[in-house]
Design an enzyme around this catalytic site. Structure first.
Site, mmCIF file in Angstrom:
data_model
loop_
_atom_site.group_PDB
_atom_site.id
_atom_site.type_symbol
_atom_site.label_atom_id
_atom_site.label_comp_id
_atom_site.label_asym_id
_atom_site.label_seq_id
_atom_site.Cartn_x
_atom_site.Cartn_y
_atom_site.Cartn_z
ATOM 1 N N ASP A 185 6.064 4.700 4.984
ATOM 2 C CA ASP A 185 6.506 3.811 5.853
ATOM 3 C C ASP A 185 7.148 2.307 5.087
ATOM 4 O O ASP A 185 7.768 1.637 4.645
ATOM 5 C CB ASP A 185 6.479 2.904 6.895
ATOM 6 N N HIS A 186 6.092 2.352 3.821
ATOM 7 C CA HIS A 186 6.235 0.950 2.428
ATOM 8 C C HIS A 186 6.942 1.163 1.244
ATOM 9 O O HIS A 186 6.604 0.513 0.721
ATOM 10 C CB HIS A 186 4.627 0.196 3.123
ATOM 11 N N HIS B 234 7.370 -5.237 11.293
ATOM 12 C CA HIS B 234 6.888 -4.301 11.601
ATOM 13 C C HIS B 234 6.137 -3.865 12.894
ATOM 14 O O HIS B 234 4.842 -4.025 13.627
ATOM 15 C CB HIS B 234 5.029 -4.415 10.424
ATOM 16 N N HIS C 5 0.600 -1.705 -0.002
ATOM 17 C CA HIS C 5 -0.202 -0.277 0.092
ATOM 18 C C HIS C 5 0.887 1.308 -0.258
ATOM 19 O O HIS C 5 2.136 0.965 0.085
ATOM 20 C CB HIS C 5 -0.291 -0.015 1.088
ATOM 21 N N HIS D 80 1.129 3.664 2.461
ATOM 22 C CA HIS D 80 1.596 4.512 3.523
ATOM 23 C C HIS D 80 2.849 4.603 3.213
ATOM 24 O O HIS D 80 4.084 3.693 2.405
ATOM 25 C CB HIS D 80 1.339 3.895 5.161
ATOM 26 N N HIS E 250 -7.748 -2.363 5.493
ATOM 27 C CA HIS E 250 -6.776 -1.435 5.878
ATOM 28 C C HIS E 250 -7.205 0.227 5.515
ATOM 29 O O HIS E 250 -8.491 0.118 4.748
ATOM 30 C CB HIS E 250 -4.938 -1.173 5.424
#
Length: 305
Positions: A67-68, A267, A63, A65, A141
């Site tokens: 941090d990804h 994570h 996805h 976001h 999510h």
């Protein structure tokens, strides 16, 4: 030589810490390299882990976001700088196409990459290759997110003692494997099943930011290695639910119910000081092999039974 292993590049969640980089996971699968969720700093983590940009053949984003995915521009520009000549396939939720384009062209650079975008519209097979097939399932999510599952086709393992009994050597063995049967000089026929035994294909699943849902179980079903977020501990289950995450207890339950062989927890929220709590909590439900992911660690897939 066949090498199948996970190189952990980062294990933090929303905020990195002094010991945990943002997300990043590189799956080395024979001649392919799948880079999952390259968070900020992934280019440097690849360097520290000894993984060249030329090893990447697929980039898989769960996805959009930060941090990804905020490490994606650096990874792409590094591949261009290094002159990576082979095609690299990128998989990501189609609803985030505008974010992919922004990351893809975040700055000015001399783009020489052969990057092939593969936006995911729905659950199903998103890629096929020598590794088998790469599948995606929609997760639960606050933004569109997909988990990934790599499935190697089942095969056979030749039995040397039986090959010797039938006098099979060299090219005849390859022909028998390809065609399933082989005519003998005496007029008989050797069937592949007579000189081999079944060899189940290996399976790998990658599950990041999500609440517990059916797709988590579908992805994890019978895998040799499950890499799964365990952002919160059970005492903060309400926070996990509110923000669309799993607890380590839920990760353990999934591994138990799905027959996972090796469970890799990652994570981790920066709110917890001792990450060993995650493994201890998962172990209350899953009595199999549990690995607490650490930055720059290498975790092999379990050998076939």
């Amino acid at each position: 030589m066949s090498v199948r292993e996970l190189v952990v590049l980062g294990t933090a969640s929303q905020a990195p810490t002094r010991t945990r980089n943002h997300n990043g996971y590189f799956l080395r699968w024979d001649g392919d390299g799948l880079l999952f969720d390259p968070g900020e700093g992934t280019q440097r983590q690849l360097l520290l882990a000894g993984v060249p940009s030329s090893a990447i053949t697929h980039i898989c984003l769960t996805h959009f976001h930060g941090d990804h995915c905020l490490g994606l521009p650096g990874v792409i520009q590094r591949m261009s700088l290094d002159g990576v000549a082979h095609p690299v396939h990128a998989h990501y939720p189609a609803s985030g196409q505008r974010y992919f384009e922004r990351l893809r062209h975040a700055t000015v650079f001399h783009d020489r990459t052969r990057l092939h975008p593969g936006p995911i519209e729905r659950a199903g097979v998103v890629a096929e290759g020598a590794f088998g097939r790469l599948e995606a399932r929609g997760l639960d999510h606050p933004v569109d997110a997909y988990g990934y599952r790599l499935v190697e086709p089942d095969g056979v393992r030749m039995r040397p003692e039986l090959l010797e009994r039938f006098g099979l050597t060299g090219a005849d063995i390859g022909r028998l494997r390809r065609e399933g049967s082989l005519a003998r000089a005496d007029g008989g026929t050797v069937m592949l099943a007579e000189v081999s035994r079944p060899r189940p294909g290996q399976r790998f699943a990658f599950v990041m930011d999500t609440r517990l849902c059916d797709a988590v179980y579908e992805l994890a079903d019978g895998v040799d290695m499950l890499v799964i977020e365990s952002t919160f501990l059970r005492r903060d289950a309400a926070l996990a639910r509110d923000y669309g995450h799993l607890t380590s207890a839920q990760a353990g339950e999934v591994a138990r119910d799905c027959g996972v062989r090796r469970l890799v927890l990652t994570h981790f929220s920066q709110r917890y000081r001792d990450a060993r709590e995650f493994a201890a909590e998962a172990a209350e439900f899953f009595d199999g092999d549990i690995v607490l992911a650490e930055d720059l660690a290498t975790i092999p897939l379990p050998p076939r039974p």
